[in-house]
Design a protein around this motif. Structure first.
Motif, short mmCIF file in Angstrom:
data_model
loop_
_atom_site.label_atom_id
_atom_site.label_comp_id
_atom_site.label_asym_id
_atom_site.label_seq_id
_atom_site.Cartn_x
_atom_site.Cartn_y
_atom_site.Cartn_z
N ALA A 147 58.09 38.48 -9.01
CA ALA A 147 56.99 37.39 -9.47
C ALA A 147 55.86 37.54 -8.33
O ALA A 147 56.02 37.80 -7.32
CB ALA A 147 57.51 35.99 -9.43
N VAL A 148 54.63 37.50 -8.96
CA VAL A 148 53.51 37.44 -8.02
C VAL A 148 52.77 36.18 -8.23
O VAL A 148 52.94 35.50 -9.10
CB VAL A 148 52.68 38.72 -8.13
N MET A 149 51.66 35.82 -7.36
CA MET A 149 51.03 34.57 -7.52
C MET A 149 50.34 34.38 -8.59
O MET A 149 49.58 35.71 -8.97
CB MET A 149 50.17 34.35 -6.32
N GLY A 150 49.89 33.63 -9.13
CA GLY A 150 49.08 33.26 -10.23
C GLY A 150 49.41 32.19 -11.20
O GLY A 150 50.28 31.55 -10.76
N GLN A 151 48.99 32.28 -12.53
CA GLN A 151 49.40 31.25 -13.53
C GLN A 151 49.73 32.08 -14.83
O GLN A 151 49.16 32.10 -15.74
CB GLN A 151 48.34 30.35 -14.08
N PRO A 152 51.05 32.63 -14.77
CA PRO A 152 51.54 33.39 -16.09
C PRO A 152 52.14 32.44 -17.07
O PRO A 152 52.51 31.21 -16.98
CB PRO A 152 52.67 34.14 -15.39
N VAL A 153 51.93 32.71 -18.52
CA VAL A 153 52.84 31.97 -19.46
C VAL A 153 54.25 32.80 -19.52
O VAL A 153 54.51 34.07 -19.04
CB VAL A 153 52.18 32.39 -20.75
N VAL A 154 55.12 31.89 -19.63
CA VAL A 154 56.50 32.28 -19.60
C VAL A 154 57.07 32.67 -20.99
O VAL A 154 56.94 31.71 -21.77
CB VAL A 154 57.64 31.39 -19.04
N THR A 170 55.95 26.24 -9.96
CA THR A 170 55.80 25.10 -10.63
C THR A 170 55.63 25.36 -12.33
O THR A 170 55.02 26.01 -12.50
CB THR A 170 54.61 24.00 -10.31
N TYR A 171 56.48 24.57 -12.95
CA TYR A 171 56.64 24.96 -14.44
C TYR A 171 56.07 23.87 -15.11
O TYR A 171 56.16 22.67 -14.63
CB TYR A 171 57.96 25.27 -14.89
N PHE A 172 55.32 24.03 -15.90
CA PHE A 172 54.45 22.84 -16.86
C PHE A 172 54.23 23.47 -18.16
O PHE A 172 54.33 24.59 -18.56
CB PHE A 172 53.20 22.46 -16.22
N GLY A 173 53.75 22.21 -19.16
CA GLY A 173 53.51 22.74 -20.58
C GLY A 173 52.00 22.84 -20.76
O GLY A 173 51.35 22.07 -19.95
N GLN A 174 51.55 23.95 -21.40
CA GLN A 174 50.17 24.16 -21.64
C GLN A 174 50.12 24.66 -22.81
O GLN A 174 50.43 25.42 -23.74
CB GLN A 174 49.63 25.22 -20.44
N ASP A 175 49.14 23.91 -23.69
CA ASP A 175 49.08 24.09 -25.11
C ASP A 175 50.48 24.05 -25.76
O ASP A 175 50.54 24.87 -26.97
CB ASP A 175 48.49 25.34 -25.35
N GLY A 176 51.34 23.03 -25.27
CA GLY A 176 52.84 23.23 -25.72
C GLY A 176 53.62 24.40 -25.61
O GLY A 176 54.91 24.35 -25.81
N MET A 177 53.25 25.34 -24.70
CA MET A 177 54.13 26.55 -24.31
C MET A 177 54.22 26.31 -22.85
O MET A 177 53.62 25.84 -21.94
CB MET A 177 53.43 27.52 -24.51
N LEU A 178 55.61 26.93 -22.40
CA LEU A 178 55.77 26.80 -21.03
C LEU A 178 55.07 27.89 -20.14
O LEU A 178 54.90 29.20 -20.39
CB LEU A 178 57.41 27.31 -20.87
N SER A 179 54.52 27.23 -19.07
CA SER A 179 53.55 28.22 -18.25
C SER A 179 53.96 27.74 -16.91
O SER A 179 54.81 27.13 -16.46
CB SER A 179 52.00 27.87 -18.27
N ALA A 180 53.57 28.60 -15.66
CA ALA A 180 53.97 28.48 -14.45
C ALA A 180 52.79 28.74 -13.59
O ALA A 180 51.69 29.40 -13.99
CB ALA A 180 55.07 29.33 -14.24
N GLU A 181 52.70 28.17 -12.52
CA GLU A 181 51.87 28.42 -11.33
C GLU A 181 52.60 28.84 -10.24
O GLU A 181 53.60 27.99 -9.75
CB GLU A 181 51.00 27.07 -10.93
N ILE A 182 52.30 29.80 -9.57
CA ILE A 182 52.96 30.55 -8.47
C ILE A 182 52.20 30.60 -7.38
O ILE A 182 51.05 31.36 -7.34
CB ILE A 182 53.65 31.98 -8.88
N THR A 183 52.87 30.03 -6.27
CA THR A 183 52.02 30.08 -4.79
C THR A 183 52.95 30.76 -3.98
O THR A 183 54.20 30.54 -3.91
CB THR A 183 51.49 28.88 -4.52
N SER A 184 52.24 30.94 -2.80
CA SER A 184 53.12 31.76 -1.55
C SER A 184 53.46 30.30 -0.69
O SER A 184 52.81 29.37 -0.49
CB SER A 184 52.34 32.48 -0.77
N HIS A 185 54.82 30.57 0.01
CA HIS A 185 55.03 29.58 1.02
C HIS A 185 54.13 30.06 2.10
O HIS A 185 53.94 30.99 2.42
CB HIS A 185 56.57 29.80 1.53
#
Length: 892
Positions: free
Chosen positions: A211-218, A246-261
């Motif tokens: 996984a890399v930083m960004g906002q992918p769709v799962v 962090t996982y969340f719904g976007q347009d009804g689909m599972l998406s994620a936001e990935i950040t570094s510690h």
């Protein structure tokens, strides 16, 4: 443009201020796309064009391979909408180019400076497309072409749970998810996380390192099909080793936001401690207990772990780092903390809030008789980095005259108690002769005993600059370039002849490599060879055939045997008498030992030369103008395989005397690759099919598996090989427990035939293989025999897959390093040349093998028309007829 117009334009550039000129320049700007029911609109704005009739005079075309489509345009105000029907989009493989012409003038398109929120990608027919700009054209690309998206049928979750380095989910109506993986889609790339669950109804992901930083769709992934996940619940989070997700719904689909510690650094100090270490002191905003400082190589992702001494926290941490750990590999490093405890995380060190830090600028440090410059720096992402650079060893040959090399070196003062030398090294044996040089040098090569270091009569000697320590250790060895290089495979810059004590004549020629590095090509004419008075008299009925110096199992040998049996051509096959294949064919008529008197005799007289590689492999002397009238021969390239997967060095521009006839297997290969990209003309390329294909049965019943990977050109030392991903992946594969169990349970054998350059590392003396996995030694069986005798081929990028496909047998490709392998580009889209399954992970490969074992090795239905014009056993006859046609034109 007329002379007056040029003068007016030149005057305008001088008299009109630049800021005014910029406002007057005609511009086209790519903004976004809009998706409709049966087409896509690409929106481009224009500025400084005459508005009247612009859309009527505008011509827009989309080029996809040999096909060109004219596109409709619509204007609204200052915007032009380019309409691309889905019917055209769905024909796109790889990428297409959209050109805009106003009359005869090509319009240059620029990208919108503000890209935020601009839609540039979309789905069509379950594939993913993107619009971008390259060289002023619109580029329309089918991204992730190996995958299909099932966007209209999302999967609903019945449960989802997240914890440290673990995500578990189950889907409604799915009792078996064991063959699924989880995929993060970032637009033009896909990161795949493997399912490791023992429960088939539950997917469990524990490794998020890809996984890399960004906002992918799962997505859920199965067999190259991506299915979106329906999610309407609250957002939730988890910690992986490197990221917070962090996982969340976007347009009804599972998406994620990935950040570094991250840990925010408030102060950082460092100092050189003695000659062999750097002491570092950190003050950060985290009170977490620390276990180690991590030094990550940004090029290889290798991590060196430096444990903290005693109990330390990020509030004030101190560590002593060995200098050689920082200088290792001479690459940029990224420094991180790893926290202690049962749930460790890696903290990026955020340097954005502090000014100067680390050393006072750059400092010099010595390691192993060499001085290096080292410094800490703030990376573009604001994190802490460390860099090291060695003194550049500048070197160049500026003049070549009468077998003298004149040039210069600088930078050798960075080495301690050492002296620069020029070394001439035989490419095959490693034997060398060395001459001490100064910063400005003029080395006369004539007195050097090059004969003594030659590994064989015809060989290559590379030229290096070496820095040699007083102990004799070579600290640096680098090739040296020629300033005035004009690289051709068949040219030279200077020559020298030496007669040895036995009367043999040794010819030494100074040439260059494709990278303009110097080398010496050398060949010997034995005293026993009688050279004809006139070597310009070529016999067009004497044909000399060959492959590499040491093989007789490819297109050269296949055509040779057919010519002897089916024609009156006086055909001869050339091979070294030390080769394993020579022993198999030495008693056949017209087989010539390379460099023998008989070989020289036929080479002087042969009118036609036919090889699968460069014709250096056929002739005992240099293939260049002026050597025994080489220029008066007909030169035929028989090929080693089907072109299209990667660039090759047979372009017409690389020869002073290029091939007269280039053999290919299909019209697309001829037109799209050899003519369009390699520079050959229509009458110089013949679509005949390859000679060896005539020996392939189109159906045969076999049961075993052949594993036959190709080589990696970036691996050039033993250490590089043994530490390479290439070695690790194949070593892991043949020891895969599930694969070995599959083979034994189904009484299937896997024969491993590595590339000839990898044979000494992959063999049964060094590897403890399973009882159903066997190592095939080079020369033990021919490649063609191996292909015929197996029911499934596992390869990566080798062109032998075309032979297998032609026999209507399945191929699985193992593409774990496709990005690096194709770093110099490819000649045709992957879908046109890789016919079969493509696996990027080891377990995916084993899955594919299991499927083929279970279904009795039944192949998929495939269309081969883009690869083979002919699917018969008449390729050799067509090659013969194409050569005869060349001869007849020459004689006319």
């Amino acid at each position: 443009m007329g002379v007056l117009q040029k003068k007016i334009r030149k005057l305008a550039r001088k008299t009109i201020p630049r800021r005014v000129r910029e406002r007057l320049i005609k511009k086209l700007i790519l903004h976004d796309i809009t998706v409709h029911a049966d087409h896509v609109i690409v929106n481009v704005s224009f500025k400084n064009f005459l508005k009247t009739g612009l859309e009527r005079r505008l011509q827009v075309t989309l080029t996809n391979g040999p096909t060109i489509y004219e596109l409709d345009v619509h204007r609204q105000g200052h915007t032009i909408g380019i309409e691309i029907p889905f019917a055209v989009i769905d024909q796109t493989e790889g990428q297409s180019t959209i050109k805009m012409m106003l009359g005869k003038k090509k319009l240059i398109i620029q990208t919108d400076v503000d890209k935020a929120g601009k839609k540039r990608s979309f789905f069509s027919n379950r594939r993913y497309f993107n619009v971008s700009i390259a060289r002023g054209n619109l580029l329309f690309a089918n991204l992730l072409s190996d995958y299909r998206f099932r966007t209209d049928q999302p999967m609903a979750l019945s449960n989802i749970e997240a914890g440290y380095r673990q995500l578990e989910l189950s889907a409604e109506g799915m009792d078996d998810m064991s063959d699924h993986a989880l995929a993060f889609h970032y637009g033009n790339k896909l990161k795949i996380m493997e399912n490791v669950s023992d429960d088939p109804a539950v997917m469990q992901i524990t490794d998020f390192t890809d996984a890399v930083m960004g906002q992918p769709v799962v997505y859920l992934l199965k067999d190259f099909e991506l299915v979106p996940i329906r999610y309407m619940g609250e957002s939730f989070s988890m910690d992986a080793l490197n990221h917070a997700i962090t996982y969340f719904g976007q347009d009804g689909m599972l998406s994620a936001e990935i950040t570094s510690h991250k840990a925010r650094v408030e102060a950082f100090e460092s100092s050189l401690e003695g000659d062999d270490a750097v002491r570092m002191r950190f003050y950060t905003d985290t009170s977490a207990a620390l276990s180690a400082l991590l030094v990550a190589d940004t090029a290889s992702d290798d991590i060196i772990r430096i444990p903290f001494e005693g109990d330390q926290t990020g509030e004030a941490a101190e560590v002593r780092v060995p200098l050689d750990q920082l200088i290792n590999n001479l690459s940029r490093k990224r420094l991180m903390f790893e926290t202690a405890g049962d749930a460790p995380i890696r903290l990026q060190l955020d340097m954005r809030d502090i000014g100067t830090f680390g050393f006072d600028g750059r400092i010099w440090a010595a390691s192993h008789f060499e001085k290096f410059q080292i410094w800490f720096y703030r990376r573009k992402d604001g994190m802490l980095g460390f860099n090291v650079s060695r003194r550049r060893l500048k070197r160049q040959v500026t003049e070549i005259d009468d077998f003298n090399l004149e040039g210069y070196i600088s930078g050798d003062d960075a080495f301690i108690d050492s002296t620069p030398h020029m070394a001439l090294v035989d490419r095959y044996s490693g034997d060398f002769v060395r001459v001490e040089i100064g910063n400005g040098f003029n080395v006369d090569l004539k007195p050097l005993d090059l004969i003594d270091i030659k590994s064989k009569d015809k060989t290559i000697i590379d030229v290096f600059i070496e820095i040699v320590h007083s102990s004799g250790e070579v600290l640096r060895r680098e090739k040296i370039k020629y300033r005035h290089s004009e690289y051709r495979k068949d040219n030279f810059y200077s020559r020298h002849e030496v007669v040895d004590a036995s009367g043999n004549i040794h010819h030494h020629l100074i040439t260059t490599t494709p990278y303009n590095n110097l080398k010496v090509e050398t060949f010997m004419i034995p005293a026993s060879v009688e050279i004809p008075e006139d070597t310009s008299r070529k016999d067009m009925n004497i044909w000399l055939l060959g492959e590499r110096y040491d093989t007789a199992q490819d297109n050269g040998y296949a055509l040779f045997t057919w010519l002897k049996e089916s024609t009156d051509v006086e055909a001869y096959y050339v091979i070294e008498d030390t080769a394993g294949d020579y022993e198999k064919i030495k008693d056949e008529d017209n087989v010539l030992a390379f460099g023998s008197d008989a070989h020289f005799d036929r080479a002087f007289r042969a009118g036609v030369l036919l090889g699968t590689h460069d014709l250096e492999n056929l002739l005992p002397y240099k293939t260049a103008r002026g050597f025994f009238h080489y220029e008066d021969t007909i030169k035929v390239f028989l090929q080693h395989g089907v072109l299209g997967r990667k660039p090759v060095e047979y372009d017409k521009k690389y020869y002073d005397l290029p091939f007269d006839l280039f053999i290919v297997s299909s019209t697309p290969e001829k037109e799209d690759v050899v003519m369009r990209k390699m520079g050959y003309e229509e009458d110089e390329v013949a679509v005949t099919g390859l000679a060896r294909f005539d020996h392939l049965p189109h159906h045969n019943d076999t049961r075993d598996i052949l594993l036959m990977p190709t080589w990696r050109d970036w691996i050039n030392t033993d250490d590089a090989f043994l530490s390479s991903t290439y070695y690790a992946r194949y070593h892991s594969l043949i020891h895969n427990e599930r694969l070995n169990r599959l083979l034994e349970e189904n009484d299937v054998h896997l024969n491993f035939y590595p590339h000839y350059r990898a044979q000494r590392y992959f063999n049964d003396e060094y590897l403890d293989q399973g009882k159903n996995i066997h190592f095939i030694r080079l020369g033990e069986r021919t490649v063609q025999d191996l292909l015929i005798a197996h029911s499934l081929l596992i390869t990566d990028y080798s062109s032998v897959s075309f032979d297998f496909t032609l026999m209507n047998k399945p191929v699985v490709y193992y593409h774990f390093d496709a990005r690096q392998f194709f770093r110099q580009g490819r000649l045709r889209p992957l879908s046109q040349t890789f016919i079969g399954d493509i696996a990027k992970k080891e377990e995916d490969l084993v899955d594919a093998i299991e499927i083929y074992i279970r279904n009795g090795f039944q192949p998929r239905e495939v269309d081969l028309s883009s690869i083979f014009d002919h699917q018969d056993h008449n390729n050799r006859r067509r090659i013969y007829e194409a050569v005869r046609e060349k001869i007849e034109k020459l004689e006319d």
